[in-house]
Design an enzyme around this catalytic site. Structure first.
Site, PDB file in Angstrom:
ATOM      1  CD  GLU A 138      -1.446   1.685  -5.804  1.00  0.00           C
ATOM      2  OE1 GLU A 138      -0.373   1.479  -5.201  1.00  0.00           O
ATOM      3  OE2 GLU A 138      -2.472   1.011  -5.626  1.00  0.00           O
ATOM      4  N   GLY A 139       2.199   4.867  -5.091  1.00  0.00           N
ATOM      5  CA  GLY A 139       3.451   5.620  -5.035  1.00  0.00           C
ATOM      6  C   GLY A 139       4.227   5.603  -6.350  1.00  0.00           C
ATOM      7  CG  PHE A 140       8.196   7.966  -8.185  1.00  0.00           C
ATOM      8  CD1 PHE A 140       7.670   8.418  -9.382  1.00  0.00           C
ATOM      9  CD2 PHE A 140       9.569   8.024  -8.005  1.00  0.00           C
ATOM     10  CE1 PHE A 140       8.498   8.930 -10.385  1.00  0.00           C
ATOM     11  CE2 PHE A 140      10.404   8.524  -8.988  1.00  0.00           C
ATOM     12  CZ  PHE A 140       9.877   8.977 -10.175  1.00  0.00           C
ATOM     13  CG  ASN A 141       9.892   3.627  -6.531  1.00  0.00           C
ATOM     14  OD1 ASN A 141      10.706   3.735  -7.433  1.00  0.00           O
ATOM     15  ND2 ASN A 141       9.919   4.387  -5.447  1.00  0.00           N
ATOM     16  CG  HIS A 188      15.266   1.917   0.450  1.00  0.00           C
ATOM     17  ND1 HIS A 188      14.107   1.211   0.240  1.00  0.00           N
ATOM     18  CD2 HIS A 188      14.900   3.208   0.658  1.00  0.00           C
ATOM     19  CE1 HIS A 188      13.076   2.047   0.310  1.00  0.00           C
ATOM     20  NE2 HIS A 188      13.523   3.254   0.551  1.00  0.00           N
ATOM     21  CG  LEU A 189      17.704   2.659   6.404  1.00  0.00           C
ATOM     22  CD1 LEU A 189      18.170   3.358   7.681  1.00  0.00           C
ATOM     23  CD2 LEU A 189      17.947   1.153   6.501  1.00  0.00           C
ATOM     24  NE  ARG A 190       8.337   3.428   1.437  1.00  0.00           N
ATOM     25  CZ  ARG A 190       7.352   4.042   2.093  1.00  0.00           C
ATOM     26  NH1 ARG A 190       7.583   4.588   3.275  1.00  0.00           N
ATOM     27  NH2 ARG A 190       6.148   4.107   1.564  1.00  0.00           N
ATOM     28  CB  THR A 221       7.579  -0.704  -5.096  1.00  0.00           C
ATOM     29  OG1 THR A 221       7.100   0.479  -4.482  1.00  0.00           O
ATOM     30  CG2 THR A 221       6.489  -1.740  -5.107  1.00  0.00           C
ATOM     31  CG  PHE A 222      12.483   3.641  -2.801  1.00  0.00           C
ATOM     32  CD1 PHE A 222      12.055   4.915  -3.091  1.00  0.00           C
ATOM     33  CD2 PHE A 222      13.845   3.426  -2.603  1.00  0.00           C
ATOM     34  CE1 PHE A 222      12.957   5.972  -3.195  1.00  0.00           C
ATOM     35  CE2 PHE A 222      14.748   4.463  -2.707  1.00  0.00           C
ATOM     36  CZ  PHE A 222      14.312   5.739  -3.003  1.00  0.00           C
TER      37      PHE A 222
HETATM   38  N1  LIG Z   1      14.574  10.385  -1.333  1.00  0.00           N
HETATM   39  C1  LIG Z   1      14.030   9.257  -0.869  1.00  0.00           C
HETATM   40  N2  LIG Z   1      12.712   9.141  -0.804  1.00  0.00           N
HETATM   41  C2  LIG Z   1      12.198   7.982  -0.345  1.00  0.00           C
HETATM   42  C3  LIG Z   1      13.001   6.920   0.076  1.00  0.00           C
HETATM   43  N3  LIG Z   1      12.205   5.920   0.475  1.00  0.00           N
HETATM   44  C4  LIG Z   1      10.953   6.340   0.292  1.00  0.00           C
HETATM   45  N4  LIG Z   1      10.944   7.597  -0.194  1.00  0.00           N
HETATM   46  C5  LIG Z   1       9.799   8.431  -0.510  1.00  0.00           C
HETATM   47  O1  LIG Z   1       8.628   7.744  -0.196  1.00  0.00           O
HETATM   48  C6  LIG Z   1       8.020   7.240  -1.351  1.00  0.00           C
HETATM   49  C7  LIG Z   1       7.790   5.742  -1.042  1.00  0.00           C
HETATM   50  O2  LIG Z   1       7.534   4.903  -1.852  1.00  0.00           O
HETATM   51  P1  LIG Z   1       6.924   5.126  -3.279  1.00  0.00           P
HETATM   52  O3  LIG Z   1       7.995   5.466  -4.201  1.00  0.00           O
HETATM   53  O4  LIG Z   1       5.801   6.015  -3.170  1.00  0.00           O
HETATM   54  O5  LIG Z   1       6.616   3.846  -3.744  1.00  0.00           O
HETATM   55  P2  LIG Z   1       5.614   2.850  -3.344  1.00  0.00           P
HETATM   56  O6  LIG Z   1       5.224   2.284  -4.620  1.00  0.00           O
HETATM   57  O7  LIG Z   1       4.573   3.379  -2.441  1.00  0.00           O
HETATM   58  O8  LIG Z   1       6.730   2.063  -2.600  1.00  0.00           O
HETATM   59  P3  LIG Z   1       6.741   1.401  -1.256  1.00  0.00           P
HETATM   60  O9  LIG Z   1       5.684   2.113  -0.483  1.00  0.00           O
HETATM   61  O10 LIG Z   1       8.124   1.607  -0.716  1.00  0.00           O
HETATM   62  O11 LIG Z   1       6.431   0.008  -1.638  1.00  0.00           O
HETATM   63  C8  LIG Z   1       8.983   7.522  -2.498  1.00  0.00           C
HETATM   64  O12 LIG Z   1       8.366   7.851  -3.687  1.00  0.00           O
HETATM   65  C9  LIG Z   1       9.751   8.699  -1.984  1.00  0.00           C
HETATM   66  O13 LIG Z   1       9.041   9.885  -2.212  1.00  0.00           O
HETATM   67  C10 LIG Z   1      14.404   7.092   0.005  1.00  0.00           C
HETATM   68  O14 LIG Z   1      15.191   6.223   0.332  1.00  0.00           O
HETATM   69  N5  LIG Z   1      14.864   8.273  -0.471  1.00  0.00           N
HETATM   70 MG   LIG Z   2       3.752   2.687  -1.073  1.00  0.00          MG
END
Ligand SMILES: Nc1nc2c(ncn2[C@@H]2O[C@H](COP(=O)(O)OP(=O)(O)OP(=O)(O)O)[C@@H](O)[C@H]2O)c(=O)[nH]1
Ligand SMILES: [Mg+2]
Ligand SMILES: *[C@@H]1O[C@H](CO)[C@@H](O)[C@H](O)[C@H]1NC(C)=O
Ligand SMILES: *[C@@H]1O[C@H](CO)[C@@H](O)[C@H](O)[C@H]1NC(C)=O
Length: 436
Positions: free
Chosen positions: A61-64, A299-301, A395-396
């Protein structure tokens, strides 16, 4: 205890609390609050003993999403502390799948690197894992490993249930010769657990309360692993927002975001009407209060989302086509881009939108705060834009939307997403509006 006694205790508690907080100044009552509550609850009852709740999350799982799971567990602790004295132990960060910048220390990041611990503490008592080791030592009493019920994930009706069972998949803990369990304890190799249990669980976070109070009542420290299995008790209610509001970013990250806003985007809190009260409990503004800086933010994911959500994520040229009318509409001087995109994609976007700008961290900042810190600075800058558009189901993006709700933006300039290349229009994000 009869209901009447409970009510009398509550009344005594509130009288004590209000008389004490009215004489203490703002800074002091932050610390006065917890002891006062513990004492006044002790009238006629035994003092609840101190217990520690730890939690851990599926490594993928990612940070957000992890920040979201924090809120579920914090809200659980808040509920249990009506009768008990739990402290939530903050699991060290990293390594995370997305945190790829080479050469960085990628684990054992303290929460204070990213968040304001004092602010978190105003919602529930929290401590860093390292402080837990000092207070408790390296042995955790019970690990509860949550799993889904075998075979009946989608039976049509949702029923809350939890029970101790056999482990379905081989869990990440094993019993060693000394009788203790070893496993992944955030990279701390001397940490071990006395007992280990697999629990099948389906339900809201509160579902574990009876077990913590009876089955595992002897444990002083309990680690709930796979905590993401637990759902929010009441997603989007006042309590959810209290937990969310308390989750403020660390001051150095905010300062860096503010410096970038000021120097590169002509954006300040005074001008943008985005000044936050230092104490989140006292910050309450109406939607539309904030106007934001003279820029729009997107925000461009990208990266894995280009495959995982192919239909919902636009190519760069289509992104530009969607941003151009917004620049016009909001008379934006700049377009701030937060993205995990590689440089080539950002350069391509700049061909279409020369006023696009992004935050590039100095090396020493990246080294100290890692990819997580840079992500927070990006989120902070997006949160202060006059208009924000995010990426579908990221989630970001959701965390940015929440930040903007706290700041008091009109939902129209917050709950927006880009549409995929083949979509004329697309469903916009659900409006999870703040509640107080
Ligand atoms: N600095 C920066 N990093 C980003 C951005 N978008 C994604 N990332 C990176 O990629 C990761 C993507 O999402 P996560 O935060 O892991 O969160 P997640 O819960 O997996 O979120 P999503 O995959 O977007 O649903 C972030 O933690 C960042 O490390 C951005 O706009 N800026
Ligand atoms: Mg994710
Ligand atoms: C609690 O204990 C009961 C009785 O021993 C058992 O049936 C139940 O599965 C346990 N529940 C949990 C969540 O451990
Ligand atoms: C837009 O980008 C896509 C994907 O990169 C590409 O296939 C398409 O040809 C581009 N369209 C234009 C008009 O440049």
């Amino acid at each position: 205890m009869s209901n009447l006694v409970v009510w009398i205790l509550c009344i005594i508690y509130f009288i004590c609390l209000s008389s004490l907080t009215s004489t203490a100044n703002d800074d002091q009552d932050l610390f006065a609050f917890e002891p006062v509550r513990a004492q006044s609850l002790n009238v006629g009852t035994a003092k609840p003993r101190k217990r520690y709740l730890l939690y851990s999350i599926n490594p993928g799982e990612g940070f957000n999403l992890r920040r979201d799971v924090y809120m579920r567990v914090a809200s659980l602790v808040k509920m249990m502390n009506d009768k008990e004295d739990w402290t939530l132990v903050l699991p060290p960060w990293g390594p995370l799948y997305h945190w790829k910048t080479e050469g960085l220390k990628r684990d054992k990041y303290l929460w204070k690197t990213f968040f304001d611990i004092q602010s978190l503490n105003l919602y529930v008592p929290v401590i860093e894992f390292e402080d837990f080791l000092t207070e408790n030592g390296p042995v955790i009493d019970d690990v509860l490993y949550l799993q889904h019920f075998e075979g009946d994930r989608f039976t049509g009706h949702f029923e809350e249930k939890i029970e101790e069972t056999e482990c379905i998949e081989a869990p990440r803990y094993s019993k060693h010769a000394d009788g203790k369990y070893r496993g992944w304890f955030w990279g701390y190799e001397r940490v071990a657990a006395k007992n280990f249990h697999c629990l099948s669980a389906q339900g809201f976070a509160a579902i574990v309360i009876p077990a913590l109070r009876s089955n595992y009542s002897k444990a002083r420290s309990v680690l709930i692993d796979r905590a993401e299995t637990l759902l929010h008790n009441r997603y989007g209610d006042e309590d959810y927002w209290q937990a969310r509001r308390s989750l403020r970013f660390a001051k150095p990250l905010i300062d860096m975001g503010d410096a970038f806003r000021r120097d590169r985007l002509d954006s300040t809190d005074d001008g943008d009407i985005t000044t936050l009260h230092p104490d989140w409990r006292d910050h309450q503004v109406k939607p539309g209060h904030a106007i934001g800086g003279p820029y729009i933010a997107a925000h461009l994911r990208r990266r894995d989302f280009l495959y995982g959500h192919r239909d919902d994520v636009p190519s760069i040229n289509r992104t530009a086509l969607q941003l151009l009318p917004l620049i016009e509409k909001y008379k934006a001087k700049k377009v701030f881009i937060a993205s995990d995109a590689p440089d080539e994609e950002f350069e391509e976007l700049k061909l279409y939108i020369p006023i696009a700008i992004r935050y590039v961290p100095p090396k020493e900042i990246l080294k100290k705060y890692g990819d997580g810190g840079v992500a927070i600075i990006d989120q902070w800058i997006c949160a202060h834009a006059r208009y924000f558009v995010g990426t579908s189901v990221s989630t970001f993006s959701f965390r940015i939307q929440e930040e903007r709700e706290i700041l008091g933006f009109d939902p129209d300039v917050t709950f927006n997403r880009l549409c995929g290349d083949k979509q004329e229009s697309c469903e916009q994000p659900a409006r999870w509006k703040i509640r107080y």
